[in-house]
Design a protein around this motif. Structure first.
Motif, PDB file in Angstrom:
ATOM      1  N   THR A 102      -3.156   7.952  -4.059  1.00 45.23           N
ATOM      2  CA  THR A 102      -4.231   7.028  -4.416  1.00 45.23           C
ATOM      3  C   THR A 102      -3.941   6.288  -5.724  1.00 45.23           C
ATOM      4  O   THR A 102      -3.238   6.793  -6.598  1.00 45.23           O
ATOM      5  CB  THR A 102      -5.565   7.795  -4.625  1.00 45.23           C
ATOM      6  OG1 THR A 102      -5.371   8.747  -5.667  1.00 45.23           O
ATOM      7  CG2 THR A 102      -6.005   8.498  -3.354  1.00 45.23           C
TER       8      THR A 102
ATOM      9  N   GLU B  15       0.859  -1.184   0.000  1.00 43.88           N
ATOM     10  CA  GLU B  15       0.000   0.000   0.000  1.00 43.88           C
ATOM     11  C   GLU B  15       0.893   1.231   0.000  1.00 43.88           C
ATOM     12  O   GLU B  15       1.936   1.239   0.652  1.00 43.88           O
ATOM     13  CB  GLU B  15      -0.884  -0.002   1.259  1.00 43.88           C
ATOM     14  CG  GLU B  15      -2.028  -1.009   1.211  1.00 43.88           C
ATOM     15  CD  GLU B  15      -3.068  -0.738   0.120  1.00 43.88           C
ATOM     16  OE1 GLU B  15      -3.257   0.434  -0.259  1.00 43.88           O
ATOM     17  OE2 GLU B  15      -3.670  -1.712  -0.385  1.00 43.88           O
TER      18      GLU B  15
ATOM     19  N   ASP C 249      -7.156   1.412  -3.430  1.00 44.93           N
ATOM     20  CA  ASP C 249      -6.451   1.318  -2.150  1.00 44.93           C
ATOM     21  C   ASP C 249      -7.269   0.447  -1.200  1.00 44.93           C
ATOM     22  O   ASP C 249      -8.480   0.597  -1.094  1.00 44.93           O
ATOM     23  CB  ASP C 249      -6.251   2.673  -1.462  1.00 44.93           C
ATOM     24  CG  ASP C 249      -6.314   3.861  -2.407  1.00 44.93           C
ATOM     25  OD1 ASP C 249      -6.829   3.719  -3.520  1.00 44.93           O
ATOM     26  OD2 ASP C 249      -5.848   4.913  -2.006  1.00 44.93           O
TER      27      ASP C 249
END
Ligand SMILES: Nc1ncnc2c1ncn2[C@@H]1O[C@H](COP(=O)(O)OP(=O)(O)OP(=O)(O)O)[C@@H](O)[C@H]1O
Length: 356
Positions: free
Chosen positions: A57, A52, A66
């Motif tokens: 984004t 992540e 996400d």
């Protein structure tokens, strides 16, 4: 369309991605070119969802990805080392993804075989389904890895240095095949490589990753002829770049001070870029009128078949390259250790603003 906005990813003190913006349009072959350690794999892992981002984004057609786990993103990933299951046949390697995918897994054995065979056909491996993956060549393993990804009908395919494990002949053939397969499927491929030649050959567009950001993203021919900045030019391995400073006397570099036309003169720090194939060589007293030039010592030449490279050293120790195409030779006979004038017309240079 895949969109990354302001994506950052740090590992301890290392900033791998630094507020990166990037889009991959639909139905496009996109090359991502970057030096070793520039963050290419990190970028693919963030898109695929194996990592992540710290900030920013990732979205597909405006739907945020996400937090969506990798197997639910509909994104295909072809790993550099292929990551095939060694104990399974070619067909079962391809069928695996279909049987086990999280969304719409295919359970009907007949349909699984039909779709696996269709994917093998697509990558040119019809009739290889029964073989073990240890009993096929490197190029064929590459195609199995691709078929295994394509059979799941991903929205985009990420390829991490897909040709790196292949020998040069096979690499050239797979280049053509990858492009042909993609054109049939109309799905976007994002192909990561450290090779500028591969990036330019493959990509409809080429994005250059440097310092954790995309420093230029443009069609291959435009990028090659017109890099926007010194960082992009450096990655193309076709440009000599002389860093300097705009002064009253001209653009002062360690190699020479150039009397640039006023419209080209950078306000402060900048660099002058001139392509390997756009430099001519003359005796120091024979530079054509209107050309810019700098002196450099001839080191050696290298013959590569259709092209020949000549290497020079500037007065401040920079290595400069000049390329000659043997079909249209431009370079004179040269003596190693002698100093020549390397010259070019001002229209052939690019001036990049800012510190190099
Ligand atoms: N898990 C990790 N822990 C710490 N640092 C990492 C980790 N993964 C990557 N890095 C660092 O982040 C930077 C970017 O790494 P990344 O693997 O994305 O580069 P790359 O462009 O794919 O390189 P290569 O072409 O050599 O594979 C490097 O400086 C690397 O050392």
């Amino acid at each position: 369309m895949l969109t990354l906005s302001g994506v950052s990813r740090k590992y301890g003190d290392v900033t791998a991605l630094d507020g990166l913006d990037f889009t991959v349009p639909d139905d496009r072959y996109v090359s991502l070119l970057g030096a070793s350690g520039s963050g290419k794999t990190t970028l693919l892992r963030v898109i695929a969802g194996f990592e992540e981002p710290d900030t920013g984004t990732v979205s597909f057609d405006r739907t945020r990805l996400d937090g969506v786990p990798p197997h639910l993103r509909d994104i295909g990933f072809v790993f550099q080392n292929f990551a095939l299951f060694p104990h399974l046949s070619v067909r079962d390697n391809v069928a695996f993804g279909l049987r086990h995918r999280a969304k719409a897994a295919v359970r009907d054995p007949k349909e699984v075989i039909e779709r696996a065979e269709a994917a093998l056909d697509l990558v040119g491996l019809k009739g290889f389904g029964h073989r073990g993956v240890g009993a096929i060549s490197g190029g064929q393993r590459q195609r199995v890895a691709l078929a295994r990804t394509l059979v799941t009908e991903p929205r985009i395919v990420l390829l991490d240095e897909p040709l790196g494990a292949l020998d040069a002949n096979l690499r050239a053939r797979m280049c053509d095949e990858l492009r042909a397969i993609r054109e049939r499927l109309k799905v976007s491929f994002l192909h990561v490589t450290g090779s500028e030649a591969e990036a330019l050959t493959m990509g409809d567009t080429v994005a250059i990753l440097s310092g954790g950001r995309i420093v230029q993203d443009a069609p291959a021919t435009r990028l090659f002829a017109n890099p926007d900045n010194a960082a992009a030019a450096r990655h193309l391995n076709a440009w000599n770049i002389l860093a300097g400073q705009g002064t009253g006397a001209g653009f002062a570099t360690g190699a020479a001070t150039f009397a640039l036309p006023p419209h080209l003169m950078p306000r402060g720090a900048g660099s002058l870029g001139v392509r390997f194939d756009q430099i001519s060589i003359a005796r120091p007293d024979a530079v054509p009128e209107g050309h810019l030039s700098f002196p450099a010592r001839y080191l050696t030449g290298e013959f590569n078949g259709p092209t020949a490279l000549a290497f020079f050293r500037t007065n401040d120790g920079q290595l400069v390259q000049v390329v000659d195409h043997l079909g249209q030779p431009r370079l004179p006979e040269m003596t190693e250790g002698a100093t020549y004038a390397l010259h070019f017309h001002p229209d052939q240079i690019r001036i990049f603003e800012g510190a190099a």
